[in-house]
Write an enzyme that holds these catalytic residues in place. Structure first.
Site, short mmCIF file in Angstrom:
data_model
loop_
_atom_site.label_atom_id
_atom_site.label_comp_id
_atom_site.label_asym_id
_atom_site.label_seq_id
_atom_site.Cartn_x
_atom_site.Cartn_y
_atom_site.Cartn_z
N SER A 35 14.86 -73.08 1.45
CA SER A 35 14.06 -72.11 2.22
C SER A 35 13.42 -72.79 3.42
CB SER A 35 12.94 -71.53 1.35
OG SER A 35 13.46 -71.06 0.13
N1 SAH Z 1 13.49 -73.66 -4.00
C1 SAH Z 1 14.79 -74.05 -3.57
C2 SAH Z 1 15.52 -72.91 -2.90
C3 SAH Z 1 16.82 -72.66 -3.57
S1 SAH Z 1 17.68 -71.21 -3.11
C4 SAH Z 1 14.76 -75.30 -2.72
O1 SAH Z 1 13.67 -75.80 -2.40
O2 SAH Z 1 15.84 -75.81 -2.39
C5 SAH Z 1 17.50 -70.25 -4.57
C6 SAH Z 1 18.13 -70.80 -5.82
O3 SAH Z 1 17.95 -69.82 -6.83
C7 SAH Z 1 19.63 -71.04 -5.75
O4 SAH Z 1 19.88 -72.39 -6.04
C8 SAH Z 1 20.20 -70.14 -6.83
O5 SAH Z 1 21.29 -70.70 -7.55
C9 SAH Z 1 19.00 -69.96 -7.74
N2 SAH Z 1 19.05 -68.80 -8.63
C10 SAH Z 1 19.49 -67.54 -8.39
N3 SAH Z 1 19.37 -66.77 -9.49
C11 SAH Z 1 18.82 -67.57 -10.46
C12 SAH Z 1 18.45 -67.37 -11.81
N4 SAH Z 1 18.62 -66.20 -12.44
N5 SAH Z 1 17.92 -68.41 -12.49
C13 SAH Z 1 17.75 -69.62 -11.90
N6 SAH Z 1 18.08 -69.86 -10.63
C14 SAH Z 1 18.61 -68.86 -9.91
#
Ligand code: SAH
Length: 253
Positions: A97
Site C-alpha cells: 500500500s
Molecule cells: N499490508 C501489506 C499489503 C498487502 S496487499 C503490505 O504492507 O505489503 C493485501 C494482501 O492481502 C495480499 O497479499 C493478499 O494476498 C492478502 N489477502 C487477500 N485476501 C486475504 C485473506 N482472506 N486472508 C489473508 N490475506 C489476504
C-alpha cells in the site's frame, strides 16, 4: 565479481552526481533528483514531511514511518520508487500500500478508545503482503498478528522481517476472512484487502473499545474506508474517503 550495493546506488550517493555526463542520466521516476549525499534516511525524512503536510498528525505514526526502511520490502528494480507515495507490485498480483494510506489507517487505529486510554495493545492485520505495514505496526502496537493467504507472500514477509528481529510480530499463514481467533480480542484490526462486506468474525474478535479499519466495496463499485468501533453499547460505523485496495479472497494457496 562486483558486489551489489546494500542500498541502490541511485539513492545512496556520497558524491554529487556528475551533471551532463553521458550515461549519468537518471530515470524520470527517481525520487531524488538533485541528490547530494542522500541516503535512505534522508529520503524517508522527506516522505515523512510529505505525510505530515498531507495531514498525518500523530508523531508516533510519523516516527514509525520514518524508521521502517520501505525500500527493503520491494523488489530491487523498484527501490528508487520506495519512498514515493505510490503502491508498488510485490508479486502474485498484490501490492504494497502507498505510505499515505498506511499512515492514515494506522493513525485511525490509534484513535480506538482503548488505544487512547492505554496505548495500542494487540492488533490483527489481514493481508501481510510483503510485511511492510506489519513492521510499522510493530513500533506502535504491543503485539501484531498478521495473516496472509498466499504462501509465497507469507514466506517473503518472513524473509523481509527476519533481519529486523521484531519479537512482537506473529506471521500466520491462513484465511483472514475468518480473522484469527487465537489472538483475539484485538484492540485493532486493520485490513489491507477489500471485500464486499465486513466478516462478522472480525467484529466478534474486536475488544470492547477496539477499532476496525478496513476498505470495503460500495454498491457503485468504489471502495470506501470504513471504521468500526466496538463500544459497550454495540458497533458504531463511520464511512470515510475512497481508497483502492486489492480484493479480499478466501482460501489459502
Ligand atoms: N499490508 C501489506 C499489503 C498487502 S496487499 C503490505 O504492507 O505489503 C493485501 C494482501 O492481502 C495480499 O497479499 C493478499 O494476498 C492478502 N489477502 C487477500 N485476501 C486475504 C485473506 N482472506 N486472508 C489473508 N490475506 C489476504
Amino acid at each position: 565479481m562486483q558486489r551489489r550495493p546494500a542500498f541502490p546506488a541511485r539513492l545512496d550517493m556520497p558524491q554529487a552526481p556528475t551533471k551532463g555526463v553521458p550515461g549519468a542520466a537518471r530515470p524520470a521516476q527517481s525520487p531524488t533528483p538533485q541528490g547530494v549525499g542522500l541516503d535512505s534516511a534522508a529520503v524517508r525524512t522527506r516522505m515523512v514531511q510529505r505525510l505530515a503536510a498531507s495531514g498525518i498528525g500523530a508523531a508516533s505514526v510519523l516516527n514509525a514511518m520514518g524508521a521502517v526502511e520501505r525500500h527493503r520490502f520491494v523488489d530491487s528494480a523498484l527501490v528508487n520508487q520506495a519512498y514515493e507515495d505510490t503502491s508498488l507490485p510485490i508479486g502474485l498480483g498484490q501490492t504494497i500500500s502507498k505510505p499515505s494510506v498506511v499512515a492514515r489507517m494506522i493513525e485511525l487505529l490509534l484513535g480506538a478508545d482503548c488505544a487512547r486510554a492505554s496505548g495500542l495493545g494487540r492488533v490483527l492485520e489481514i493481508g501481510t503482503g510483503c510485511g511492510y505495514q506489519a513492521a510499522v505496526l510493530s513500533r506502535l502496537a504491543r503485539e501484531v498478528y498478521t495473516i496472509e493467504r498466499l504462501r509465497a507472500l507469507h514466506e517473503k514477509a518472513r524473509d523481509n522481517l527476519r533481519p529486523l528481529r521484531l519479537a512482537n510480530v506473529h506471521l500466520i499463514l491462513g484465511d483472514g476472512m475468518h480473522g484469527y481467533a487465537a489472538g483475539a480480542p484485538y484492540a485493532g484490526i486493520i485490513a489491507a484487502a477489500s471485500g464486499d462486506s465486513i466478516p462478522d468474525e472480525w467484529c466478534a474478535q474486536l475488544a470492547v473499545g477496539g477499532r476496525l479499519v478496513a476498505p470495503m466495496a460500495a454498491a457503485d463499485g468504489r471502495q470506501l474506508l470504513l471504521v468500526v468501533d466496538k463500544t459497550p453499547h454495540g458497533l458504531k460505523q463511520s464511512v470515510l474517503e475512497a481508497v483502492h485496495f486489492v480484493p479480499l479472497k478466501s482460501g489459502v494457496v
